[in-house]
Design a protein around this motif. Sequence first.
Motif, PDB file in Angstrom:
ATOM      1  N   LEU A 125      -8.542  14.099   0.411  1.00 24.09           N
ATOM      2  CA  LEU A 125      -9.553  14.135   1.461  1.00 24.09           C
ATOM      3  C   LEU A 125     -10.944  13.830   0.934  1.00 24.09           C
ATOM      4  CD1 LEU A 125      -8.379  17.231   3.554  1.00 24.09           C
ATOM      5  CD2 LEU A 125      -8.415  14.846   4.301  1.00 24.09           C
ATOM      6  N   THR A 126     -11.171  14.101  -0.350  1.00 19.75           N
ATOM      7  CA  THR A 126     -12.500  13.875  -0.926  1.00 19.75           C
ATOM      8  C   THR A 126     -12.626  12.506  -1.599  1.00 19.75           C
ATOM      9  OG1 THR A 126     -11.803  14.999  -2.967  1.00 19.75           O
ATOM     10  CG2 THR A 126     -12.903  16.333  -1.287  1.00 19.75           C
ATOM     11  N   LYS A 127     -11.533  11.751  -1.668  1.00 18.14           N
ATOM     12  CA  LYS A 127     -11.592  10.429  -2.289  1.00 18.14           C
ATOM     13  C   LYS A 127     -12.155   9.398  -1.310  1.00 18.14           C
ATOM     14  CE  LYS A 127      -7.809  10.874  -5.642  1.00 18.14           C
ATOM     15  NZ  LYS A 127      -6.520  10.290  -6.107  1.00 18.14           N
ATOM     16  N   GLU A 128     -12.825   8.411  -1.857  1.00 16.84           N
ATOM     17  CA  GLU A 128     -13.342   7.335  -1.021  1.00 16.84           C
ATOM     18  C   GLU A 128     -12.221   6.421  -0.535  1.00 16.84           C
ATOM     19  OE1 GLU A 128     -16.411   5.230  -3.011  1.00 16.84           O
ATOM     20  OE2 GLU A 128     -17.772   6.956  -3.129  1.00 16.84           O
ATOM     21  N   GLU A 129     -11.204   6.235  -1.351  1.00 16.08           N
ATOM     22  CA  GLU A 129     -10.093   5.381  -0.955  1.00 16.08           C
ATOM     23  C   GLU A 129      -9.147   6.134  -0.023  1.00 16.08           C
ATOM     24  OE1 GLU A 129      -8.289   4.295  -4.623  1.00 16.08           O
ATOM     25  OE2 GLU A 129      -7.607   6.314  -5.095  1.00 16.08           O
ATOM     26  N   SER A 130      -8.379   5.400   0.747  1.00 20.43           N
ATOM     27  CA  SER A 130      -7.443   6.006   1.689  1.00 20.43           C
ATOM     28  C   SER A 130      -6.225   6.555   0.950  1.00 20.43           C
ATOM     29  CB  SER A 130      -6.980   4.968   2.716  1.00 20.43           C
ATOM     30  OG  SER A 130      -6.160   3.994   2.089  1.00 20.43           O
ATOM     31  N   LEU A 131      -5.421   7.330   1.679  1.00 18.74           N
ATOM     32  CA  LEU A 131      -4.198   7.870   1.092  1.00 18.74           C
ATOM     33  C   LEU A 131      -3.269   6.739   0.647  1.00 18.74           C
ATOM     34  CD1 LEU A 131      -2.395  10.276   0.405  1.00 18.74           C
ATOM     35  CD2 LEU A 131      -1.562  10.252   2.756  1.00 18.74           C
ATOM     36  N   TRP A 132      -3.150   5.714   1.489  1.00 18.09           N
ATOM     37  CA  TRP A 132      -2.301   4.568   1.151  1.00 18.09           C
ATOM     38  C   TRP A 132      -2.786   3.906  -0.145  1.00 18.09           C
ATOM     39  CZ3 TRP A 132       2.179   2.266   2.267  1.00 18.09           C
ATOM     40  CH2 TRP A 132       2.358   0.936   1.861  1.00 18.09           C
ATOM     41  N   GLU A 133      -4.080   3.698  -0.253  1.00 16.69           N
ATOM     42  CA  GLU A 133      -4.638   3.061  -1.447  1.00 16.69           C
ATOM     43  C   GLU A 133      -4.452   3.925  -2.684  1.00 16.69           C
ATOM     44  OE1 GLU A 133      -8.184   0.583   0.870  1.00 16.69           O
ATOM     45  OE2 GLU A 133      -8.585   2.542  -0.039  1.00 16.69           O
ATOM     46  N   SER A 134      -4.533   5.260  -2.526  1.00 10.39           N
ATOM     47  CA  SER A 134      -4.339   6.161  -3.655  1.00 10.39           C
ATOM     48  C   SER A 134      -2.905   6.105  -4.165  1.00 10.39           C
ATOM     49  CB  SER A 134      -4.679   7.598  -3.251  1.00 10.39           C
ATOM     50  OG  SER A 134      -6.046   7.722  -2.937  1.00 10.39           O
ATOM     51  N   ILE A 135      -1.947   6.063  -3.244  1.00 13.42           N
ATOM     52  CA  ILE A 135      -0.538   6.083  -3.626  1.00 13.42           C
ATOM     53  C   ILE A 135      -0.105   4.739  -4.218  1.00 13.42           C
ATOM     54  CG2 ILE A 135       1.827   6.259  -2.745  1.00 13.42           C
ATOM     55  CD1 ILE A 135       0.761   8.275  -0.690  1.00 13.42           C
ATOM     56  N   THR A 136      -0.509   3.642  -3.577  1.00  9.70           N
ATOM     57  CA  THR A 136      -0.031   2.319  -3.988  1.00  9.70           C
ATOM     58  C   THR A 136      -0.935   1.633  -4.999  1.00  9.70           C
ATOM     59  OG1 THR A 136      -1.210   1.191  -2.192  1.00  9.70           O
ATOM     60  CG2 THR A 136       1.038   1.988  -1.738  1.00  9.70           C
ATOM     61  N   LYS A 137      -2.158   2.193  -5.195  1.00  8.36           N
ATOM     62  CA  LYS A 137      -3.147   1.557  -6.077  1.00  8.36           C
ATOM     63  C   LYS A 137      -3.476   0.141  -5.592  1.00  8.36           C
ATOM     64  CE  LYS A 137      -2.672   5.230  -8.574  1.00  8.36           C
ATOM     65  NZ  LYS A 137      -3.608   6.351  -8.398  1.00  8.36           N
ATOM     66  N   THR A 138      -3.388  -0.051  -4.281  1.00  7.08           N
ATOM     67  CA  THR A 138      -3.621  -1.366  -3.686  1.00  7.08           C
ATOM     68  C   THR A 138      -4.605  -1.233  -2.528  1.00  7.08           C
ATOM     69  OG1 THR A 138      -1.349  -1.988  -4.220  1.00  7.08           O
ATOM     70  CG2 THR A 138      -2.514  -3.365  -2.617  1.00  7.08           C
ATOM     71  N   LYS A 139      -5.572  -2.123  -2.469  1.00  8.87           N
ATOM     72  CA  LYS A 139      -6.533  -2.114  -1.370  1.00  8.87           C
ATOM     73  C   LYS A 139      -5.866  -2.598  -0.092  1.00  8.87           C
ATOM     74  CE  LYS A 139     -10.137  -0.734  -3.656  1.00  8.87           C
ATOM     75  NZ  LYS A 139     -10.757   0.585  -3.351  1.00  8.87           N
ATOM     76  N   ARG A 140      -6.247  -1.984   1.035  1.00  6.08           N
ATOM     77  CA  ARG A 140      -5.622  -2.336   2.312  1.00  6.08           C
ATOM     78  C   ARG A 140      -5.783  -3.817   2.651  1.00  6.08           C
ATOM     79  NH1 ARG A 140      -3.374   0.959   5.896  1.00  6.08           N
ATOM     80  NH2 ARG A 140      -3.696   3.196   5.722  1.00  6.08           N
ATOM     81  N   GLY A 141      -6.894  -4.396   2.261  1.00  3.12           N
ATOM     82  CA  GLY A 141      -7.135  -5.773   2.597  1.00  3.12           C
ATOM     83  C   GLY A 141      -6.160  -6.738   1.945  1.00  3.12           C
ATOM     84  N   ASN A 142      -5.453  -6.273   0.911  1.00  2.73           N
ATOM     85  CA  ASN A 142      -4.494  -7.137   0.210  1.00  2.73           C
ATOM     86  C   ASN A 142      -3.056  -6.912   0.654  1.00  2.73           C
ATOM     87  OD1 ASN A 142      -6.534  -8.237  -1.327  1.00  2.73           O
ATOM     88  ND2 ASN A 142      -6.354  -6.678  -2.912  1.00  2.73           N
ATOM     89  N   VAL A 143      -2.864  -6.189   1.740  1.00  2.00           N
ATOM     90  CA  VAL A 143      -1.514  -5.841   2.187  1.00  2.00           C
ATOM     91  C   VAL A 143      -1.217  -6.522   3.512  1.00  2.00           C
ATOM     92  CG1 VAL A 143       0.025  -3.961   2.800  1.00  2.00           C
ATOM     93  CG2 VAL A 143      -1.716  -3.605   1.055  1.00  2.00           C
ATOM     94  N   HIS A 144      -0.039  -7.171   3.625  1.00  4.09           N
ATOM     95  CA  HIS A 144       0.337  -7.759   4.912  1.00  4.09           C
ATOM     96  C   HIS A 144       1.858  -7.805   5.024  1.00  4.09           C
ATOM     97  CE1 HIS A 144       1.798 -11.663   3.336  1.00  4.09           C
ATOM     98  NE2 HIS A 144       0.935 -11.444   2.381  1.00  4.09           N
TER      99      HIS A 144
END
Length: 354
Positions: free
Chosen positions: A330-349
């Motif tokens: 909850l205190t991280k700047e990145e989302s939960l998805w980004e924390s788990i996958t180590k991938t930025k949302r913009g690079n996912v499709h």
Amino acid sequence: MSEMLEFIADSAKKIFRDQVTKELNESVESGAFPEELWQVLAESGMLSIGVPEALGGVGGDVEDALAVLHLAGKHAVPAPLLETLGAVWTLAEFGEEAEPLPMSFVIGDFLIEEGTPLKLEHVPWGRVASKVIVAGTINGKPGIGQFSTDGIQVVENQNLAGEPLDQLVINDPDIELLSEGEQAKQATARLLEIGAAGRSAMMAGAIEHVLNLCVFYAKERQQFGRPLTRFQAIQHHIAAIAGEAAAVLGALSGSNDALSRGTGSDEIAMAKIRISEAAGTVSSRAHQLHAAIGMTYEHELHLSTRRLWTWREEYGNETYWANVLAERYLTKEESLWESITKTKRGNVHAGSVV
């Protein structure tokens, strides 16, 4: 597995196989201390793995120690291995030399006032510990210290597994402070993670042993002229236990790898959650499979299942570590998805990563 780690694991396995018996466990539950086993562990260097040779240790790293703790859990070793290793690692962090003596540590809030006895509750193996590390807050401030147990009053108690879990009463508390402030706060967090990682390794070993007991019993036990392994319900129990054991080893492997890299906080929490959950499932299914014989004191199943029920609550249970992880994410700047996958949302499709 490295050659050194394989050597350490083989040595520990031989010691535990030769020294640890059901009779030894029963004697420890009755109040004895396994002096001979402890002496062998001390002489083999198992009590100072991960401590630099310059500080009286045998070198190695945390992965080596966790391999020993995994085997200790598998063999139901009735000795304060994790408690001593956690204490000597903490002392080594502050330049203190390792000693091959039983030690313990307690994490909490401590109020030390002159003329007022200090009561330490639920001290693992407190009755035999030569030193106890106290970590957390001391008089309202982050602190970590040690004290000798000479001349203190011990109120003996046990946990569900029959291991000592004592109250120590210090009439004239004289604690040697090792650190205060931010450094102490960080050392306390590391000590809690050591406890969680160590218990996870020991629970993984106990689960492995429970699986072996179940397979052996199902092969040997005959019912209606057929071995139990021929019955579908029994097959389901064994398959479920084996599935949990595999998941546990996966969680433990991830935690150990992250610890080796020095980035193991989240992985330790995840492993403790997953392995603690598995402990309940494995224990209940194992007792169902063994039926009445598994409920007797004479059968060895309880040596592992009672430890699993106890250890899942120590150094943070599933709820505690789930809350810790939630607060972190909850205190991280990145989302939960980004924390788990180590991938930025913009690079996912469409389910793929580019």
